[in-house]
Scaffold this motif. Structure first.
Motif, PDB file in Angstrom:
ATOM      1  N   GLY A   1     -33.638  34.404  12.039  1.00  0.00           N
ATOM      2  CA  GLY A   1     -33.799  33.665  10.787  1.00  0.00           C
ATOM      3  C   GLY A   1     -35.098  34.010  10.076  1.00  0.00           C
ATOM      4  N   LYS A   2     -36.184  34.124  10.830  1.00  0.00           N
ATOM      5  CA  LYS A   2     -37.481  34.493  10.238  1.00  0.00           C
ATOM      6  C   LYS A   2     -37.453  35.923   9.710  1.00  0.00           C
ATOM      7  N   ALA A   3     -36.835  36.824  10.458  1.00  0.00           N
ATOM      8  CA  ALA A   3     -36.732  38.216  10.002  1.00  0.00           C
ATOM      9  C   ALA A   3     -35.938  38.295   8.703  1.00  0.00           C
ATOM     10  N   VAL A   4     -34.834  37.564   8.612  1.00  0.00           N
ATOM     11  CA  VAL A   4     -34.026  37.560   7.386  1.00  0.00           C
ATOM     12  C   VAL A   4     -34.821  36.970   6.229  1.00  0.00           C
ATOM     13  N   GLU A   5     -35.574  35.928   6.487  1.00  0.00           N
ATOM     14  CA  GLU A   5     -36.426  35.333   5.452  1.00  0.00           C
ATOM     15  C   GLU A   5     -37.434  36.362   4.937  1.00  0.00           C
TER      16      GLU A   5
ATOM     17  N   GLY B   1     -10.035  55.976  10.547  1.00  0.00           N
ATOM     18  CA  GLY B   1      -9.531  54.728   9.964  1.00  0.00           C
ATOM     19  C   GLY B   1      -9.929  53.522  10.791  1.00  0.00           C
ATOM     20  N   TRP B   2      -9.832  53.657  12.121  1.00  0.00           N
ATOM     21  CA  TRP B   2     -10.262  52.565  12.986  1.00  0.00           C
ATOM     22  C   TRP B   2     -11.752  52.319  12.823  1.00  0.00           C
ATOM     23  N   LEU B   3     -12.524  53.401  12.710  1.00  0.00           N
ATOM     24  CA  LEU B   3     -13.968  53.263  12.548  1.00  0.00           C
ATOM     25  C   LEU B   3     -14.302  52.509  11.257  1.00  0.00           C
ATOM     26  N   MET B   4     -13.512  52.721  10.199  1.00  0.00           N
ATOM     27  CA  MET B   4     -13.712  51.974   8.957  1.00  0.00           C
ATOM     28  C   MET B   4     -13.450  50.482   9.191  1.00  0.00           C
ATOM     29  N   ARG B   5     -12.358  50.154   9.877  1.00  0.00           N
ATOM     30  CA  ARG B   5     -12.080  48.750  10.165  1.00  0.00           C
ATOM     31  C   ARG B   5     -13.158  48.165  11.063  1.00  0.00           C
ATOM     32  N   ALA B   6     -13.625  48.955  12.021  1.00  0.00           N
ATOM     33  CA  ALA B   6     -14.712  48.502  12.892  1.00  0.00           C
ATOM     34  C   ALA B   6     -15.986  48.253  12.086  1.00  0.00           C
ATOM     35  N   ALA B   7     -16.230  49.082  11.078  1.00  0.00           N
ATOM     36  CA  ALA B   7     -17.414  48.900  10.235  1.00  0.00           C
ATOM     37  C   ALA B   7     -17.333  47.586   9.474  1.00  0.00           C
ATOM     38  N   ILE B   8     -16.167  47.260   8.946  1.00  0.00           N
ATOM     39  CA  ILE B   8     -16.007  45.981   8.251  1.00  0.00           C
ATOM     40  C   ILE B   8     -16.224  44.828   9.217  1.00  0.00           C
ATOM     41  N   ALA B   9     -15.571  44.894  10.380  1.00  0.00           N
ATOM     42  CA  ALA B   9     -15.670  43.817  11.363  1.00  0.00           C
ATOM     43  C   ALA B   9     -17.109  43.609  11.828  1.00  0.00           C
ATOM     44  N   SER B  10     -17.790  44.689  12.159  1.00  0.00           N
ATOM     45  CA  SER B  10     -19.160  44.542  12.671  1.00  0.00           C
ATOM     46  C   SER B  10     -20.125  44.133  11.564  1.00  0.00           C
ATOM     47  N   CYS B  11     -19.904  44.606  10.341  1.00  0.00           N
ATOM     48  CA  CYS B  11     -20.749  44.198   9.217  1.00  0.00           C
ATOM     49  C   CYS B  11     -20.607  42.694   8.983  1.00  0.00           C
ATOM     50  N   ASP B  12     -19.361  42.221   8.927  1.00  0.00           N
ATOM     51  CA  ASP B  12     -19.134  40.793   8.694  1.00  0.00           C
ATOM     52  C   ASP B  12     -19.703  39.942   9.828  1.00  0.00           C
ATOM     53  N   ALA B  13     -19.484  40.362  11.078  1.00  0.00           N
ATOM     54  CA  ALA B  13     -19.986  39.596  12.219  1.00  0.00           C
ATOM     55  C   ALA B  13     -21.510  39.546  12.221  1.00  0.00           C
ATOM     56  N   THR B  14     -22.134  40.686  11.955  1.00  0.00           N
ATOM     57  CA  THR B  14     -23.590  40.753  11.936  1.00  0.00           C
ATOM     58  C   THR B  14     -24.168  39.912  10.812  1.00  0.00           C
ATOM     59  N   LEU B  15     -23.592  40.041   9.617  1.00  0.00           N
ATOM     60  CA  LEU B  15     -24.092  39.279   8.474  1.00  0.00           C
ATOM     61  C   LEU B  15     -23.893  37.787   8.687  1.00  0.00           C
ATOM     62  N   LEU B  16     -22.787  37.406   9.322  1.00  0.00           N
ATOM     63  CA  LEU B  16     -22.556  36.000   9.612  1.00  0.00           C
ATOM     64  C   LEU B  16     -23.612  35.466  10.582  1.00  0.00           C
TER      65      LEU B  16
ATOM     66  N   MET C   1     -26.612  36.648  10.969  1.00  0.00           N
ATOM     67  CA  MET C   1     -27.883  36.605  10.234  1.00  0.00           C
ATOM     68  C   MET C   1     -27.947  35.387   9.310  1.00  0.00           C
ATOM     69  N   ARG C   2     -26.855  35.125   8.595  1.00  0.00           N
ATOM     70  CA  ARG C   2     -26.827  34.000   7.666  1.00  0.00           C
ATOM     71  C   ARG C   2     -26.922  32.675   8.416  1.00  0.00           C
ATOM     72  N   ALA C   3     -26.203  32.564   9.525  1.00  0.00           N
ATOM     73  CA  ALA C   3     -26.273  31.340  10.322  1.00  0.00           C
ATOM     74  C   ALA C   3     -27.698  31.107  10.813  1.00  0.00           C
ATOM     75  N   ALA C   4     -28.343  32.158  11.297  1.00  0.00           N
ATOM     76  CA  ALA C   4     -29.731  32.032  11.763  1.00  0.00           C
ATOM     77  C   ALA C   4     -30.639  31.625  10.612  1.00  0.00           C
ATOM     78  N   ARG C   5     -30.453  32.230   9.452  1.00  0.00           N
ATOM     79  CA  ARG C   5     -31.276  31.908   8.276  1.00  0.00           C
ATOM     80  C   ARG C   5     -31.108  30.455   7.874  1.00  0.00           C
ATOM     81  N   CYS C   6     -29.891  29.922   8.042  1.00  0.00           N
ATOM     82  CA  CYS C   6     -29.602  28.529   7.678  1.00  0.00           C
ATOM     83  C   CYS C   6     -29.879  27.560   8.825  1.00  0.00           C
ATOM     84  N   GLY C   7     -30.330  28.081   9.959  1.00  0.00           N
ATOM     85  CA  GLY C   7     -30.638  27.227  11.102  1.00  0.00           C
ATOM     86  C   GLY C   7     -29.407  26.675  11.799  1.00  0.00           C
TER      87      GLY C   7
END
Length: 168
Positions: A7-11, A67-82, A84-90
């Motif tokens: 959360g601090k890193a994202v801030e 093609g699988w790697l593209m789907r994996a990129a979406i999945a991992s991007c969304d999971a990681t960003l989620l 990060m956002r959860a940590a930022r929001c506490g």
């Protein structure tokens, strides 16, 4: 890494990003065919991943397809960003899983019949567990991720791609 640390890193990144004025180049990915249809995709800092194709089309199926790697990129991007956002929001989440599946018609890659070679649709499903966060709060996190995840946006907004050829 703890939720508080993330959360601090994202801030800190948010503060830095407020000083930015526009787009900058992303890290380049270079794919080199190594053997048959197996590719090594490398970044400038030396990290790499591999892709291959199924045996039915001449690959060895030793790695996942592009093609699988593209789907994996979406999945991992969304999971990681989620996360990060959860940590930022506490918000403490117990688990995050993001699944991306798609529909495509393989005929488009091999036949000249006007069939699109790409996916006709993709579905992203979030499986999030949190003992201390109500569903509405988790839904707000997911909605924020959908609006801000760069990999998914590249695909859903059909980012412009330019091509060049070098033969020397």
């Amino acid at each position: 890494m703890t939720t508080q640390h993330i959360g601090k890193a994202v801030e800190n990144v948010e503060t830095y990003m407020r000083t930015r004025t526009g787009p900058e180049p992303d890290v380049c990915a270079t794919a080199v065919v190594e053997d048959g249809l197996k590719c090594r995709i490398q970044s400038p800092d030396g990290r790499f991943v591999y892709t291959d194709m199924p045996e039915e089309v001449g690959g060895t199926a030793t790695c996942n397809s592009p093609g699988w790697l593209m789907r994996a990129a979406i999945a991992s991007c969304d999971a990681t960003l989620l996360a990060m956002r959860a940590a930022r929001c506490g918000i403490d989440l117990d688990s995050i899983a993001v699944r991306v599946d798609a529909m495509s018609d393989g005929r488009g890659m091999f036949l000249d019949e006007g069939i699109s070679p790409g996916s006709s649709e993709m579905r992203v499903s979030f499986d999030i567990r949190a003992k201390n966060a109500p569903r509405e709060e988790i839904q707000e996190l997911v909605d924020w991720v959908i609006a801000h995840a760069p990999v998914g946006k590249d695909i859903s907004q059909a980012v412009d791609i330019s091509y060049s050829l070098k033969t020397e």
